[in-house]
Design a protein around this motif. Structure first.
Motif, PDB file in Angstrom:
ATOM      1  N   GLN A 194      14.625   7.084  -4.033  1.00 57.87           N
ATOM      2  CA  GLN A 194      13.815   6.415  -5.053  1.00 57.87           C
ATOM      3  C   GLN A 194      12.432   6.057  -4.520  1.00 57.87           C
ATOM      4  N   PHE A 195      12.390   5.520  -3.304  1.00 58.34           N
ATOM      5  CA  PHE A 195      11.092   5.171  -2.713  1.00 58.34           C
ATOM      6  C   PHE A 195      10.260   6.428  -2.461  1.00 58.34           C
ATOM      7  N   ARG A 218      24.338   4.257  -0.115  1.00 57.85           N
ATOM      8  CA  ARG A 218      23.458   3.305  -0.808  1.00 57.85           C
ATOM      9  C   ARG A 218      22.016   3.461  -0.348  1.00 57.85           C
ATOM     10  N   TYR A 219      21.815   3.538   0.983  1.00 61.09           N
ATOM     11  CA  TYR A 219      20.452   3.602   1.495  1.00 61.09           C
ATOM     12  C   TYR A 219      19.843   4.991   1.359  1.00 61.09           C
ATOM     13  N   ALA A 220      20.657   6.020   1.339  1.00 59.77           N
ATOM     14  CA  ALA A 220      20.133   7.359   1.058  1.00 59.77           C
ATOM     15  C   ALA A 220      19.607   7.420  -0.372  1.00 59.77           C
ATOM     16  N   ARG A 280      -1.007   0.509  -6.722  1.00 59.44           N
ATOM     17  CA  ARG A 280      -1.184   0.714  -8.159  1.00 59.44           C
ATOM     18  C   ARG A 280       0.075   1.254  -8.837  1.00 59.44           C
ATOM     19  N   ARG A 281       1.060   1.642  -8.030  1.00 60.54           N
ATOM     20  CA  ARG A 281       2.320   2.142  -8.585  1.00 60.54           C
ATOM     21  C   ARG A 281       3.410   1.083  -8.416  1.00 60.54           C
ATOM     22  N   PRO A 282       4.216   0.851  -9.437  1.00 58.54           N
ATOM     23  CA  PRO A 282       5.321  -0.096  -9.256  1.00 58.54           C
ATOM     24  C   PRO A 282       6.395   0.506  -8.357  1.00 58.54           C
ATOM     25  N   VAL A 283       7.051  -0.337  -7.571  1.00 60.71           N
ATOM     26  CA  VAL A 283       8.156   0.155  -6.752  1.00 60.71           C
ATOM     27  C   VAL A 283       9.396   0.275  -7.633  1.00 60.71           C
ATOM     28  N   PRO A 284      10.218   1.307  -7.408  1.00 63.84           N
ATOM     29  CA  PRO A 284      11.413   1.491  -8.242  1.00 63.84           C
ATOM     30  C   PRO A 284      12.453   0.399  -8.032  1.00 63.84           C
TER      31      PRO A 284
END
Length: 283
Positions: free
Chosen positions: A252-253, A245-247, A207-211
């Motif tokens: 965000q996730f 970048r991945y951190a 129900r939540r959009p992914v960033p």
């Protein structure tokens, strides 16, 4: 696993066991002093686990080893690792997904994001078996050994001084191999792991959009490396640009995920739906 590697693991384990005996310590006492799990001490001493350099140094300090002896056991570990690099690879380590397992061993902080498959450190034995069966390089015997190695490494979740943060999309909970009963057991394991003080488990509900639209799973090991997962296998990167970048992506996730009671409620809801599926299949 090659016979050379097994022999070098046995030699390292026997030397550490002898040093512990010389120090008059039990395995449990050494584990407590070193801040590692007692199963880790047992597995290392019996040649069934290769310790990370961090774990080896902890054991060395707990044993009160002098500089010369510390250097000796480090050289024994280096010999084991050299055997791994030069080994036959008959177990399909890279293609079968053991890269992440090896990278996690030496990390104190593990952050893993997954959008399709459960993180390696959270997989039940039966779930892991289905993961390894997708590798074209593994026969039945190699699959069994790979599953056993993965389950063994999961003892790291219980070691004090480690922190593991897992973020999943809800799709991971609903993408399942085998039978509904497999996922019921797997979800029950997630509930148990979520309760550990050393683990944070988050889920991004549908129900939540992914960033950011996720394209692959990845695992950050401290600030030293990131394992990027995809087809046909996995890639380990130590590049500063990839780590940054991945951190940032993980942050965000993590910000979009729910934790604690909301995760437990979601897991129970999904388990209820799998029970309904199981009942429908067995009619």
């Amino acid at each position: 696993m090659g016979s050379e590697r097994r022999e070098r693991m046995r030699v390292l384990g026997a030397r550490l066991r002898a040093l512990r005996a010389d120090a008059g310590l039990t395995g449990a006492a050494l584990a407590e002093r070193a801040g590692v799990g007692q199963p880790t001490v047992s597995k290392v001493e019996n040649g069934r686990m290769v310790p990370s350099l961090d774990v080896l140094d902890r054991l060395s300090r707990a044993l009160g080893l002098d500089g010369s002896t510390t250097g000796e056991v480090r050289e024994l570990l280096a010999a084991v690792e050299a055997a791994v690099e030069a080994g036959s690879g008959s177990e399909g380590d890279v293609s079968a997904g053991l890269v992440v397992d090896e990278a996690v061993r030496g990390a104190r902080l593990v952050r893993s994001f997954q959008c399709v498959v459960l993180p390696a450190m959270l997989q039940s034995a039966e779930y892991a078996r289905h993961v390894f069966l997708t590798s074209p390089d593994l026969d039945a015997g190699a699959v069994g050994r790979a599953v056993a190695a993965r389950v063994e490494r999961q003892s790291l979740l219980y070691e004090p001084g480690r922190e593991s943060v897992f973020v999943l999309t809800e799709a991971v909970l609903r993408t399942w191999p085998g039978a509904p009963s497999l996922m019921l057991a797997q979800l029950d394991r997630l509930l148990a792991v979520e309760s550990l003080e050393t683990v944070r488990l988050g889920v991004i509900p549908w129900r939540r959009p992914v960033p950011v639209l996720p394209r692959l799973g990845f695992t950050l090991c401290d600030d030293r490396s990131v394992v990027l997962e995809g087809f046909p296998g996995e890639r380990l990167s130590n590049e500063a640009g990839d780590l940054a970048r991945y951190a940032e992506l993980f942050g965000q996730f993590e910000g979009a995920a729910v934790f604690g009671g909301e995760v437990r409620e979601l897991l129970m809801q999904v388990m209820g739906e799998f029970r309904e599926l199981e009942a429908a299949v067995t009619r």
